[in-house]
Design a protein around this motif. Sequence first.
Motif, PDB file in Angstrom:
ATOM      1  N   SER A   1       0.832  -1.212   0.000  1.00  0.00           N
ATOM      2  CA  SER A   1       0.000   0.000   0.000  1.00  0.00           C
ATOM      3  C   SER A   1       0.867   1.262   0.000  1.00  0.00           C
ATOM      4  CB  SER A   1      -0.932   0.000   1.212  1.00  0.00           C
ATOM      5  OG  SER A   1      -0.183  -0.052   2.428  1.00  0.00           O
ATOM      6  N   ILE A   2       1.953   1.251   0.765  1.00  0.00           N
ATOM      7  CA  ILE A   2       2.853   2.409   0.811  1.00  0.00           C
ATOM      8  C   ILE A   2       3.582   2.560  -0.521  1.00  0.00           C
ATOM      9  CG2 ILE A   2       4.908   3.376   1.922  1.00  0.00           C
ATOM     10  CD1 ILE A   2       4.030   1.937   4.489  1.00  0.00           C
ATOM     11  N   ARG A   3       4.085   1.448  -1.052  1.00  0.00           N
ATOM     12  CA  ARG A   3       4.829   1.488  -2.306  1.00  0.00           C
ATOM     13  C   ARG A   3       3.948   1.955  -3.461  1.00  0.00           C
ATOM     14  NH1 ARG A   3       6.782  -4.046  -3.240  1.00  0.00           N
ATOM     15  NH2 ARG A   3       4.834  -4.308  -4.385  1.00  0.00           N
ATOM     16  N   ASP A   4       2.706   1.493  -3.492  1.00  0.00           N
ATOM     17  CA  ASP A   4       1.793   1.878  -4.575  1.00  0.00           C
ATOM     18  C   ASP A   4       1.477   3.370  -4.541  1.00  0.00           C
ATOM     19  OD1 ASP A   4       1.721  -0.625  -5.627  1.00  0.00           O
ATOM     20  OD2 ASP A   4      -0.339  -1.084  -5.016  1.00  0.00           O
ATOM     21  N   ARG A   5       1.265   3.903  -3.348  1.00  0.00           N
ATOM     22  CA  ARG A   5       0.991   5.340  -3.244  1.00  0.00           C
ATOM     23  C   ARG A   5       2.197   6.147  -3.709  1.00  0.00           C
ATOM     24  NH1 ARG A   5      -1.700   3.868   1.609  1.00  0.00           N
ATOM     25  NH2 ARG A   5       0.094   4.510   2.891  1.00  0.00           N
ATOM     26  N   PHE A   6       3.378   5.703  -3.347  1.00  0.00           N
ATOM     27  CA  PHE A   6       4.598   6.392  -3.769  1.00  0.00           C
ATOM     28  C   PHE A   6       4.763   6.298  -5.285  1.00  0.00           C
ATOM     29  CE2 PHE A   6       9.226   6.157  -4.691  1.00  0.00           C
ATOM     30  CZ  PHE A   6       9.568   7.458  -4.347  1.00  0.00           C
ATOM     31  N   ALA A   7       4.491   5.125  -5.859  1.00  0.00           N
ATOM     32  CA  ALA A   7       4.614   4.939  -7.309  1.00  0.00           C
ATOM     33  C   ALA A   7       3.635   5.843  -8.058  1.00  0.00           C
ATOM     34  CB  ALA A   7       4.377   3.475  -7.680  1.00  0.00           C
ATOM     35  N   SER A   8       2.401   5.937  -7.568  1.00  0.00           N
ATOM     36  CA  SER A   8       1.403   6.797  -8.208  1.00  0.00           C
ATOM     37  C   SER A   8       1.811   8.263  -8.127  1.00  0.00           C
ATOM     38  CB  SER A   8       0.033   6.601  -7.542  1.00  0.00           C
ATOM     39  OG  SER A   8      -0.442   5.296  -7.759  1.00  0.00           O
ATOM     40  N   TRP A   9       2.332   8.656  -6.970  1.00  0.00           N
ATOM     41  CA  TRP A   9       2.788  10.040  -6.804  1.00  0.00           C
ATOM     42  C   TRP A   9       3.910  10.349  -7.784  1.00  0.00           C
ATOM     43  CZ3 TRP A   9       7.529  12.134  -5.310  1.00  0.00           C
ATOM     44  CH2 TRP A   9       7.523  13.501  -5.009  1.00  0.00           C
ATOM     45  N   CYS A  10       4.884   9.447  -7.900  1.00  0.00           N
ATOM     46  CA  CYS A  10       5.996   9.644  -8.837  1.00  0.00           C
ATOM     47  C   CYS A  10       5.481   9.717 -10.275  1.00  0.00           C
ATOM     48  CB  CYS A  10       7.008   8.503  -8.707  1.00  0.00           C
ATOM     49  SG  CYS A  10       7.977   8.509  -7.192  1.00  0.00           S
TER      50      CYS A  10
ATOM     51  N   GLN B   1       3.789   1.372 -10.699  1.00  0.00           N
ATOM     52  CA  GLN B   1       3.498   0.428  -9.625  1.00  0.00           C
ATOM     53  C   GLN B   1       4.118  -0.938  -9.896  1.00  0.00           C
ATOM     54  OE1 GLN B   1      -0.760   0.912  -9.763  1.00  0.00           O
ATOM     55  NE2 GLN B   1      -0.793   2.347  -8.039  1.00  0.00           N
ATOM     56  N   ILE B   2       4.045  -1.385 -11.140  1.00  0.00           N
ATOM     57  CA  ILE B   2       4.624  -2.681 -11.482  1.00  0.00           C
ATOM     58  C   ILE B   2       6.145  -2.614 -11.482  1.00  0.00           C
ATOM     59  CG2 ILE B   2       4.876  -4.362 -13.369  1.00  0.00           C
ATOM     60  CD1 ILE B   2       1.907  -3.761 -14.034  1.00  0.00           C
ATOM     61  N   ALA B   3       6.702  -1.501 -11.958  1.00  0.00           N
ATOM     62  CA  ALA B   3       8.166  -1.361 -11.992  1.00  0.00           C
ATOM     63  C   ALA B   3       8.753  -1.472 -10.586  1.00  0.00           C
ATOM     64  CB  ALA B   3       8.550  -0.034 -12.626  1.00  0.00           C
ATOM     65  N   LEU B   4       8.111  -0.837  -9.603  1.00  0.00           N
ATOM     66  CA  LEU B   4       8.623  -0.902  -8.241  1.00  0.00           C
ATOM     67  C   LEU B   4       8.350  -2.248  -7.574  1.00  0.00           C
ATOM     68  CD1 LEU B   4       7.922   2.649  -6.751  1.00  0.00           C
ATOM     69  CD2 LEU B   4       9.982   1.768  -7.853  1.00  0.00           C
ATOM     70  N   SER B   5       7.538  -3.088  -8.239  1.00  0.00           N
ATOM     71  CA  SER B   5       7.251  -4.429  -7.711  1.00  0.00           C
ATOM     72  C   SER B   5       8.183  -5.497  -8.279  1.00  0.00           C
ATOM     73  CB  SER B   5       5.802  -4.830  -8.045  1.00  0.00           C
ATOM     74  OG  SER B   5       4.875  -3.902  -7.539  1.00  0.00           O
TER      75      SER B   5
ATOM     76  N   ASN C   1      -3.804  -4.759 -10.105  1.00  0.00           N
ATOM     77  CA  ASN C   1      -5.039  -4.313  -9.457  1.00  0.00           C
ATOM     78  C   ASN C   1      -4.684  -3.430  -8.264  1.00  0.00           C
ATOM     79  OD1 ASN C   1      -7.502  -4.079  -8.028  1.00  0.00           O
ATOM     80  ND2 ASN C   1      -8.218  -6.027  -8.861  1.00  0.00           N
ATOM     81  N   ALA C   2      -4.743  -2.125  -8.459  1.00  0.00           N
ATOM     82  CA  ALA C   2      -4.340  -1.189  -7.405  1.00  0.00           C
ATOM     83  C   ALA C   2      -5.289  -1.237  -6.204  1.00  0.00           C
ATOM     84  CB  ALA C   2      -4.278   0.230  -7.959  1.00  0.00           C
ATOM     85  N   LYS C   3      -6.528  -1.682  -6.409  1.00  0.00           N
ATOM     86  CA  LYS C   3      -7.493  -1.745  -5.303  1.00  0.00           C
ATOM     87  C   LYS C   3      -7.152  -2.880  -4.340  1.00  0.00           C
ATOM     88  CE  LYS C   3     -11.388   0.293  -7.825  1.00  0.00           C
ATOM     89  NZ  LYS C   3     -12.784   0.074  -8.329  1.00  0.00           N
ATOM     90  N   THR C   4      -6.759  -4.026  -4.884  1.00  0.00           N
ATOM     91  CA  THR C   4      -6.438  -5.168  -4.034  1.00  0.00           C
ATOM     92  C   THR C   4      -4.941  -5.255  -3.726  1.00  0.00           C
ATOM     93  OG1 THR C   4      -6.117  -6.666  -5.923  1.00  0.00           O
ATOM     94  CG2 THR C   4      -8.347  -6.462  -5.038  1.00  0.00           C
ATOM     95  N   GLY C   5      -4.128  -4.541  -4.510  1.00  0.00           N
ATOM     96  CA  GLY C   5      -2.688  -4.624  -4.353  1.00  0.00           C
ATOM     97  C   GLY C   5      -2.113  -5.918  -4.877  1.00  0.00           C
ATOM     98  N   LYS C   6      -2.871  -6.617  -5.707  1.00  0.00           N
ATOM     99  CA  LYS C   6      -2.414  -7.890  -6.261  1.00  0.00           C
ATOM    100  C   LYS C   6      -2.314  -7.808  -7.783  1.00  0.00           C
ATOM    101  CE  LYS C   6      -3.906 -11.067  -2.646  1.00  0.00           C
ATOM    102  NZ  LYS C   6      -4.524 -12.382  -2.373  1.00  0.00           N
ATOM    103  N   ILE C   7      -1.645  -8.791  -8.358  1.00  0.00           N
ATOM    104  CA  ILE C   7      -1.524  -8.882  -9.813  1.00  0.00           C
ATOM    105  C   ILE C   7      -2.538  -9.902 -10.305  1.00  0.00           C
ATOM    106  CG2 ILE C   7      -0.036  -9.493 -11.752  1.00  0.00           C
ATOM    107  CD1 ILE C   7       1.629  -8.493  -8.543  1.00  0.00           C
TER     108      ILE C   7
END
Length: 320
Positions: free
Chosen positions: A40-49, A95-99, A258-264
């Motif tokens: 959840s933290i990583r996704d928010r940071f990725a979206s902000w970037c 989001q995927i790049a940071l994953s 899937n940004a809502k569930t945080g899963k692929i």
Amino acid sequence: MTQYTSQFDTSLKAKHFLPKYWGTWSLLALLFVCSYIPVSIRDRFASWCADKLYPAKFLQKRKNIAFTNIGLCFPDYSDSDKDALMQKNFRSMAQIALSLGEIAFRSQSFLHKRINFIGEHFVKEAEQSGNAIIFLAPHCYGIDFAGVAAISARGYPLSSMFKDYKNPIFDWFVTNYRTRFSRLHEKGALYHRSEGLKPCIKSLRDKAHFYYLPDEDHGRESSVFSPFFATEKATLPVIGRLAKLGKAVVIPTYTSYNAKTGKIDVICHSPLSNIPSGCEQQDTDLMNQAIERVIAENKAQYMWTLKLLKTRPEEGVKIY
């Protein structure tokens, strides 16, 4: 049982630790750290970037390519529609790049939990019927998660093709994470594109499935033109031959973050029962129709920034 050995070398050499590569090693270290940050933290940071970088000038060329592709495929899209689609696209890419570090550094059990494998029963049914599988996987940002974390990490033997990256460190990194689970099996491998289709067909006959990315533009001489959304696309006409010679079924596969569930979400669709048809053009058309259907489920995750439509039916036309 046959084990195939590919002809490329991605081993590290002493020169790869020289200062010119320290930036790449730093990037891999960042991916390692990111792989352990809560999603959840990583996704928010990725979206902000992504939102901050989206207007940057150095991205304009890629955005122009994407807008050209989208305009040809969806002529009813306005400029604001294209822009809205690409903003979502860029967030998903970030989001995927940071994953990506997860595929290389996290455990098999962790990756099982990260993947929502929809339609896996089609894979199991094909194996139970004694069929090899061609996973028909158009270019989306999560393609490595499907091949590595969904298919290979679950014990399904898998082969695929690749081309070299310009950076040898990244080449080593990607090749190793793509093969980390397939190395545990007795069949399946990663082949260089220059080796052609022969080793892939051999793998299919040995019931090692093939992860096939079918939507790159390989030029006029190697391709036939086939409908692709509202335009035509130069497409390799090999899917029917692969299915016939490899005695394989074709399963369209698409990956969405899937940004809502945080899963692929890795989505396998029902096998294409009408391939091979015996007609090269018909098989190619049927394949592109299947690609259209899976892309349409989530257009924002497709790699519109690739030069997908570079070769046009009219010779001499340049669109990029």
